[in-house]
Design an enzyme around this catalytic site. Structure first.
Site, short mmCIF file in Angstrom:
data_model
loop_
_atom_site.label_atom_id
_atom_site.label_comp_id
_atom_site.label_asym_id
_atom_site.label_seq_id
_atom_site.Cartn_x
_atom_site.Cartn_y
_atom_site.Cartn_z
N ASP A 135 57.56 78.29 -6.00
CA ASP A 135 58.80 78.70 -5.32
C ASP A 135 59.87 79.10 -6.35
OD1 ASP A 135 59.32 76.14 -6.21
OD2 ASP A 135 59.97 75.35 -4.26
N SER A 136 59.52 79.00 -7.65
CA SER A 136 60.39 79.54 -8.70
C SER A 136 60.60 81.04 -8.50
CB SER A 136 59.79 79.27 -10.08
OG SER A 136 58.45 79.71 -10.14
N ASP B 155 53.08 76.81 -3.48
CA ASP B 155 54.14 75.82 -3.34
C ASP B 155 54.60 75.73 -1.89
OD1 ASP B 155 55.12 74.22 -5.35
OD2 ASP B 155 56.35 75.78 -6.25
N LYS C 249 51.03 72.81 -3.04
CA LYS C 249 51.70 71.85 -3.94
C LYS C 249 52.94 71.31 -3.26
CE LYS C 249 53.93 73.16 -7.93
NZ LYS C 249 55.34 72.79 -7.65
N GLU D 146 56.59 67.47 -14.56
CA GLU D 146 57.59 68.39 -15.13
C GLU D 146 58.75 67.62 -15.76
OE1 GLU D 146 59.01 71.43 -12.45
OE2 GLU D 146 60.42 72.20 -13.93
N GLU E 227 56.33 68.55 -3.92
CA GLU E 227 57.09 67.77 -4.91
C GLU E 227 57.35 66.37 -4.38
OE1 GLU E 227 60.69 69.73 -6.17
OE2 GLU E 227 59.64 71.58 -6.68
O1 KIV Z 1 57.80 76.76 -8.73
C1 KIV Z 1 57.21 76.67 -9.81
O2 KIV Z 1 57.01 77.65 -10.53
C2 KIV Z 1 56.75 75.35 -10.22
C3 KIV Z 1 56.45 75.17 -11.67
C4 KIV Z 1 57.74 74.93 -12.36
C5 KIV Z 1 55.46 74.09 -11.88
O3 KIV Z 1 56.70 74.45 -9.44
#
Ligand code: KIV
Length: 262
Positions: free
Chosen positions: A43-44, A82, A111, A180, A113
């Protein structure tokens, strides 16, 4: 590279480090597939591609769109998507959204968090056929709640809490874990405390693999470069120079010359 399975990823625990890199579209996914074990549709993308200050406004629809693009570009690469902020607040919501990822894209895993507090959610997903990658330590989706991006593992208490998080997420059925923004020695202890691969980002070299945000490691994202990011090329400069050259050639009419006309 042969496409990984959950089994072949697990086998890399304590062996050859796993290479994970983010990808948001087919164009770059195609370029990364030769070298990456795993592509993460992080989600970056909401920051580097969406232009937003953090990841929080990313939506399921966006993640699904980008995951499909990545999977088209790299159909033989293991892809993790994500789950964005607010899409796994409880078991019913999490499962409904994870099922959307599995039904609407060919992604291999999702994924989420969070540490021990998210273990029941991870269990709910894994027991319903969703492969889950955990994410502990610095949690970008908690940036507003925590008032910034805070490195973790600075005290023994935090170290023990991270180990507890990793073990809870493993016990809940996750097959891999991202850690992280954690002190390197603590991340190493965390990796040693579980039997699943632990992939670090800003967490030193004692883990089972690394992940970087591609626009960071290619030097394309200028607003902020975290300390842990190694820039493997000066992408921003390279792109600016190429576009400036193009602009100059358009303006002085040297492009297109006879090589580029029908
Ligand atoms: O969103 C993302 O790119 C991530 C990485 C920082 C692991 O979760």
């Amino acid at each position: 590279m042969k496409k990984h399975t959950i089994g072949s990823i697990r086998k890399r625990k304590g062996a050859q480090p796993l290479v994970m890199i983010t990808a948001y579209d087919a164009l770059f996914a195609r370029l990364f597939q030769e070298s990456a074990d795993i592509l993460l549709v992080g989600d970056s993308l909401n920051m580097s591609f969406g232009g937003n200050p953090d990841t929080l406004s990313a939506t399921m629809d966006q993640m699904i769109y980008h995951t499909n693009a990545v999977c088209k570009g790299a159909s033989d690469t293991f892809v993790i998507t994500d789950m964005p902020f607010g899409t796994y607040t409880d078991g019913v919501t999490a499962l409904a959204n994870a099922i959307r990822v599995f039904r609407e894209t060919p992604a291999d895993a999702v994924k989420i968090e969070g540490g021990s507090d998210k273990a029941p959610l991870v269990r709910h997903l894994t027991s319903n056929g969703i492969a889950v990658c955990g994410h502990i330590g610095l949690l970008p989706q908690a940036v507003r709640a925590e008032g910034g991006y805070k490195v973790k593992g600075k005290s023994e208490e935090e170290a023990l809490s991270l180990i507890e998080d990793a073990q809870a997420i493993e016990k809940a059925g996750a097959f891999i874990l991202v850690i992280e923004g954690v002190k390197a020695d603590v991340a190493t202890r965390v990796a040693k405390s579980v039997a699943i691969p632990v992939i670090g980002i800003g967490a030193g070299n004692g883990v089972d693999g690394q992940v970087l945000v591609f626009s960071d490691m290619l030097g394309l994202y200028e607003p902020f470069v975290p300390k842990f990011v190694k820039q493997y090329m000066n992408g921003a400069q390279t792109v600016k120079e190429a576009v400036a050259e193009y602009a100059q050639e358009v303006q002085n009419r040297s492009f297109p010359d006879e090589n580029y006309v029908y």
